[in-house]
Motif scaffolding. Structure first.
Motif, short mmCIF file in Angstrom:
data_model
loop_
_atom_site.label_atom_id
_atom_site.label_comp_id
_atom_site.label_asym_id
_atom_site.label_seq_id
_atom_site.Cartn_x
_atom_site.Cartn_y
_atom_site.Cartn_z
N GLN A 49 0.85 -1.19 0.00
CA GLN A 49 0.00 0.00 0.00
C GLN A 49 0.88 1.24 0.00
OE1 GLN A 49 -3.38 0.04 -0.15
NE2 GLN A 49 -3.37 -2.19 -0.28
N LYS A 51 0.40 4.15 1.30
CA LYS A 51 0.51 4.80 2.60
C LYS A 51 1.47 4.04 3.51
CE LYS A 51 -3.56 2.69 4.60
NZ LYS A 51 -4.86 2.83 5.18
N LEU A 78 -6.66 11.68 5.48
CA LEU A 78 -6.31 10.48 4.72
C LEU A 78 -7.54 9.60 4.49
CD1 LEU A 78 -3.90 8.93 3.45
CD2 LEU A 78 -3.80 7.63 5.60
N GLU A 79 -8.35 9.41 5.52
CA GLU A 79 -9.55 8.58 5.38
C GLU A 79 -10.52 9.18 4.37
OE1 GLU A 79 -10.98 8.11 9.39
OE2 GLU A 79 -9.14 7.02 9.97
N ASN A 81 -9.71 11.19 1.90
CA ASN A 81 -9.07 11.10 0.59
C ASN A 81 -9.10 9.69 0.03
OD1 ASN A 81 -7.13 12.43 -1.49
ND2 ASN A 81 -6.08 10.55 -0.87
N ASP A 82 -8.65 8.72 0.83
CA ASP A 82 -8.48 7.37 0.34
C ASP A 82 -9.79 6.60 0.22
OD1 ASP A 82 -5.83 8.09 0.47
OD2 ASP A 82 -5.20 6.32 1.60
N LYS A 86 -11.46 9.10 -3.31
CA LYS A 86 -10.88 8.22 -4.33
C LYS A 86 -11.99 7.62 -5.18
CE LYS A 86 -7.71 5.44 -6.23
NZ LYS A 86 -8.33 5.00 -7.47
#
Length: 188
Positions: A49, A51, A78-79, A81-82, A86
């Protein structure tokens, strides 16, 4: 891209193997049966991954303190975004995969979820979590860049001057130039 950004920033040299996913080399599948990229394979360590590769690299070397931020706030970005961003990026970038979706609605959802909140945050500081660059800027930037490139003229018309300045600054960095180097496809 974010894995490559972190590796380059940390000064960690790796053998880069460019993979064509429709023609996966056996060496990729041996290292990572999932057959997805990126993969960092080194002395028995396999990270699959981006990250995870980022965090591994930054644990090894963090010369400018990218990890010295409020980790809970960074994880929240991050949560967002990912996960949902995404998904919206994929819908916006590949409209043929979801012809039932209205692209204006996808854009509006992306604006509300990510683009406007980033612009709002950047009105108060140079980067997402303050006036120093952090790992979350490097983690989010590639996705925002991809989103902008789907329809660059339309993206430039959005009323997010701070976001667009942040994006331009990233694109103009030496670090970005280094990681954007083109490699020939790896063949076993």
């Amino acid at each position: 891209m974010r894995a490559r950004l972190a590796l380059a920033y940390a000064g960690i040299e790796v053998e880069h193997r460019e993979i064509v996913l429709r023609n996966k080399p056996q060496s990729l599948l041996l290292a990572s049966p999932k057959g997805t990229v990126p993969v960092l394979s080194m002395a028995g360590l396999v990270l699959e991954q981006s990250k995870d590769i980022m965090f591994w690299a930054l644990e090894k070397s963090d010369p400018e303190g990218w990890m010295e931020v409020d980790q809970a706030r960074a994880q929240s970005w991050l949560e967002r975004n990912d996960g949902p961003f995404k998904a919206l990026l994929d819908q916006y970038k590949y409209p043929g995969r979801n012809p039932e979706l209205d692209q204006d609605e996808v854009l509006h959802a992306a604006i509300e979820l990510m683009l406007k909140p980033i612009d709002d945050a950047l009105q108060h500081s140079r980067y997402l979590l303050g006036n120093n660059i952090s790992w979350i800027d490097a983690a989010v930037f590639p996705f925002i860049r991809q989103f902008s490139m789907v329809n660059l003229d339309r993206f430039k018309m959005l009323p997010f001057a701070h976001l667009q300045q942040w994006l331009r600054e990233w694109i103009d960095t030496d670090l970005f130039a280094v990681v954007m180097k083109k490699y020939p496809a790896w063949i076993d």
